[in-house]
Design a protein around this motif. Structure first.
Motif, short mmCIF file in Angstrom:
data_model
loop_
_atom_site.label_atom_id
_atom_site.label_comp_id
_atom_site.label_asym_id
_atom_site.label_seq_id
_atom_site.Cartn_x
_atom_site.Cartn_y
_atom_site.Cartn_z
N ARG A 48 0.83 -1.20 0.00
CA ARG A 48 0.00 0.00 0.00
C ARG A 48 0.87 1.26 0.00
O ARG A 48 0.57 2.22 -0.72
CB ARG A 48 -0.91 -0.01 1.23
N GLN A 49 1.92 1.25 0.79
CA GLN A 49 2.82 2.41 0.83
C GLN A 49 3.50 2.64 -0.52
O GLN A 49 3.64 3.78 -0.96
CB GLN A 49 3.85 2.22 1.93
N ARG A 50 3.88 1.55 -1.16
CA ARG A 50 4.51 1.67 -2.47
C ARG A 50 3.52 2.23 -3.50
O ARG A 50 3.88 3.08 -4.33
CB ARG A 50 5.05 0.32 -2.94
N GLU A 51 2.29 1.78 -3.44
CA GLU A 51 1.27 2.27 -4.37
C GLU A 51 1.00 3.76 -4.16
O GLU A 51 0.77 4.50 -5.13
CB GLU A 51 -0.02 1.46 -4.20
N THR A 52 1.06 4.20 -2.89
CA THR A 52 0.87 5.62 -2.60
C THR A 52 1.97 6.45 -3.23
O THR A 52 1.72 7.49 -3.85
CB THR A 52 0.83 5.85 -1.08
N LEU A 53 3.20 5.96 -3.09
CA LEU A 53 4.33 6.67 -3.69
C LEU A 53 4.26 6.63 -5.21
O LEU A 53 4.61 7.61 -5.88
CB LEU A 53 5.65 6.08 -3.20
N GLU A 54 3.84 5.52 -5.78
CA GLU A 54 3.72 5.43 -7.23
C GLU A 54 2.76 6.48 -7.77
O GLU A 54 3.01 7.09 -8.82
CB GLU A 54 3.25 4.03 -7.64
N GLU A 55 1.67 6.68 -7.04
CA GLU A 55 0.70 7.68 -7.47
C GLU A 55 1.29 9.09 -7.39
O GLU A 55 1.11 9.92 -8.27
CB GLU A 55 -0.56 7.59 -6.60
N TRP A 56 2.03 9.35 -6.31
CA TRP A 56 2.64 10.67 -6.13
C TRP A 56 3.75 10.90 -7.16
O TRP A 56 3.97 12.02 -7.61
CB TRP A 56 3.20 10.77 -4.70
N LEU A 57 4.43 9.83 -7.53
CA LEU A 57 5.53 9.90 -8.50
C LEU A 57 5.04 9.50 -9.90
O LEU A 57 5.76 8.84 -10.65
CB LEU A 57 6.67 8.98 -8.06
N SER A 58 3.84 9.91 -10.23
CA SER A 58 3.20 9.43 -11.46
C SER A 58 3.99 9.78 -12.72
O SER A 58 4.04 8.99 -13.68
CB SER A 58 1.77 9.98 -11.56
N ALA A 59 4.61 10.95 -12.77
CA ALA A 59 5.38 11.33 -13.96
C ALA A 59 6.57 10.38 -14.14
O ALA A 59 6.82 9.88 -15.25
CB ALA A 59 5.87 12.77 -13.83
N ASP A 60 7.28 10.13 -13.05
CA ASP A 60 8.41 9.19 -13.11
C ASP A 60 7.95 7.79 -13.48
O ASP A 60 8.63 7.07 -14.22
CB ASP A 60 9.13 9.14 -11.77
N MET A 61 6.79 7.39 -12.97
CA MET A 61 6.27 6.04 -13.26
C MET A 61 5.96 5.91 -14.75
O MET A 61 6.24 4.87 -15.36
CB MET A 61 5.02 5.75 -12.43
N MET A 62 5.41 6.94 -15.36
CA MET A 62 5.11 6.88 -16.79
C MET A 62 6.40 6.72 -17.61
O MET A 62 6.47 5.90 -18.54
CB MET A 62 4.37 8.15 -17.23
N ILE A 63 7.40 7.49 -17.24
CA ILE A 63 8.68 7.42 -17.95
C ILE A 63 9.33 6.06 -17.74
O ILE A 63 9.80 5.41 -18.69
CB ILE A 63 9.62 8.55 -17.49
N TYR A 64 9.37 5.61 -16.49
CA TYR A 64 10.03 4.34 -16.17
C TYR A 64 9.34 3.16 -16.87
O TYR A 64 10.01 2.31 -17.47
CB TYR A 64 10.03 4.12 -14.66
N LYS A 65 8.02 3.10 -16.78
CA LYS A 65 7.28 1.97 -17.38
C LYS A 65 7.49 1.93 -18.89
O LYS A 65 7.65 0.86 -19.48
CB LYS A 65 5.79 2.08 -17.05
N TYR A 66 7.50 3.10 -19.52
CA TYR A 66 7.67 3.13 -20.97
C TYR A 66 9.05 2.59 -21.36
O TYR A 66 9.17 1.73 -22.24
CB TYR A 66 7.50 4.56 -21.50
N PHE A 67 10.09 3.08 -20.69
CA PHE A 67 11.44 2.67 -21.08
C PHE A 67 11.81 1.29 -20.56
O PHE A 67 12.70 0.65 -21.14
CB PHE A 67 12.45 3.74 -20.66
N LEU A 68 11.13 0.81 -19.54
CA LEU A 68 11.30 -0.59 -19.14
C LEU A 68 10.78 -1.49 -20.25
O LEU A 68 11.43 -2.49 -20.61
CB LEU A 68 10.55 -0.86 -17.83
N ARG A 69 9.63 -1.15 -20.79
CA ARG A 69 9.06 -1.93 -21.91
C ARG A 69 9.98 -1.86 -23.13
O ARG A 69 10.24 -2.89 -23.77
CB ARG A 69 7.67 -1.41 -22.25
#
Length: 419
Positions: free
Chosen positions: A263-284
């Motif tokens: 749950r804590q990780r999901e909260t941070l993922e939401e707060w870090l949404s811009a980074d998550m979009m970039i990371y997920k795209y380049f991971l793929r």
């Protein structure tokens, strides 16, 4: 059709087929020879632009590039010594910032600094035919590491868990959007890439930004897959396995890593949404790039790299120290949360800046390794280039010819190796 005509037709077909088979066999042989010749003619790339993103194993990657540059006389863009490892952060990088950099007279071939990336400005420095690369890490793990490394608990006024609790209550304050020293904080990946904070919560802007990053960078590595990343990097640059060996730099003490709940990780993922979009795209995109390699070849190269790193660890590491056990302040890392690795090595960054202390340090290494023989070209406060060339090749490539484990009793005094 008469039997004679049928026979004649079949003869022509068979002859044609046989000719095709001979031709194809000959073509394949020549093609194979061409491929081997092409591989032999692969030319090592010298020009590299590396964006050093915080807490993504970027110090390890930077050191790989610096070592290669030092051994191959590559001109690296380094700021004046007082700027340390930064140039342009918190402001976007501008080429004019390197006006007084050591070595600018020859034309820069590598840019490897912490900065806020501006591709057009970096391109002015490096020119055409440059290979651009960076490395990413899962944003939650990055932020957790950054929180400890930068002591953000003092900046934000609470622990990481308390910080997450504020986010869960949607009580996001201006302080939480502020950056320590104007550099560290919310959406660190996006910030270092140069995305404006006003766009951190605008998905359309982020998608457009991702497209521009993909156009500008030839390779985006993934820290969680560091060995595969380095194998792909060395293949892209036409380097060897030995060129990408490394020791972990700025690694934290194991007991200081915060274990977060799902749950804590999901909260941070939401707060870090811009980074998550970039990371997920380049991971793929990275996984797609991995799939383009022959899996057997890639696995073999990864194993070679692991063995080479084990050899470096065994032959080069003198020991591990706590932050406050290093008496020389210049040798201490920024944070007291990291392990200090004592090695038969020097700061390549300082050497490239022309730091006399590091040159003397290297001469002491030679004294230590050679059993007390001081090279005749050694002069107090100076080391002639011929000696440096010999020492750097020996220290950097081999570290030591001594038996594993025979050097653990040696110590550092004021940051210098002594017998």
């Amino acid at each position: 059709m008469s039997s004679r005509r049928k026979f004649f037709t079949m003869t022509i077909i068979c002859a044609f087929s046989l000719t095709c088979m001979i031709f194809l066999k000959s073509f394949n042989k020549k093609n194979s020879s061409f491929s081997a010749k092409f591989r032999l003619q692969c030319v090592s790339k010298r020009k590299v632009g590396f964006l050093k993103i915080h807490k993504c194993a970027s110090s390890t990657i930077q050191n790989i590039f610096l070592r290669h540059a030092y051994l191959n006389n590559i001109n690296v863009a380094v700021p004046p010594e007082e700027y340390n490892n930064y140039l342009g952060n918190p402001h976007h990088f501008e080429a004019k910032l390197l006006k007084n950099s050591p070595g600018h007279y020859g034309g820069f071939e590598m840019f490897l600094l912490h900065t806020r990336w501006d591709h057009q400005e970096v391109s002015k420095v490096l020119g055409p035919n440059t290979f651009y690369v960076t490395i990413l890490r899962h944003p939650v793990d990055l932020f957790e590491s950054l929180f400890a490394y930068g002591h953000l608990d003092k900046f934000y006024g609470g622990s990481l868990v308390e910080f997450i609790e504020h986010l869960e209550r949607n009580n996001i304050t201006d302080v939480q959007r502020m950056r320590l020293n104007g550099r560290y904080g919310w959406n660190q990946i996006s910030w270092d890439f140069g995305l404006m904070p006003r766009d951190f919560a605008r998905p359309k802007k982020i998608k457009d930004f991702i497209r521009s990053v993909e156009e500008n960078f030839h390779l985006v590595m993934i820290a969680e897959q560091i060995e595969k990343s380095l194998v792909i990097l060395k293949s892209s640059l036409c380097w060897s396995i030995e060129d990408v060996t490394s020791l972990k730099l700025n690694e934290r003490k194991a007991g200081n890593k915060e274990a977060l709940s799902k749950r804590q990780r999901e909260t941070l993922e939401e707060w870090l949404s811009a980074d998550m979009m970039i990371y997920k795209y380049f991971l793929r995109r990275f996984e797609e790039k991995v799939s383009e390699f022959d899996s057997v070849y890639l696995d073999q190269e990864v194993e070679k790299l692991k063995k080479a790193n084990e050899l470096v660890q065994r032959n080069c590491v003198l020991g591990l120290n706590k932050h406050d056990e290093i008496s020389n302040l210049k040798s201490r890392p920024y944070s007291d949360e990291v392990i200090v690795v004592r090695v038969r090595d020097v700061s390549f960054f300082s050497l490239l800046q022309g730091n006399k202390y590091e040159k003397n340090n290297m001469a002491y290494m030679y004294f230590f390794i050679s059993g007390g023989h001081i090279p005749p070209t050694f002069v107090a406060n100076n080391v002639k280039p011929s000696t440096l060339s010999h020492i750097k090749q020996f220290v950097v490539t081999n570290c030591s010819k001594e038996r594993p484990g025979s050097i653990v009793t040696k110590t550092l005094k004021n940051g210098i190796l002594i017998p």
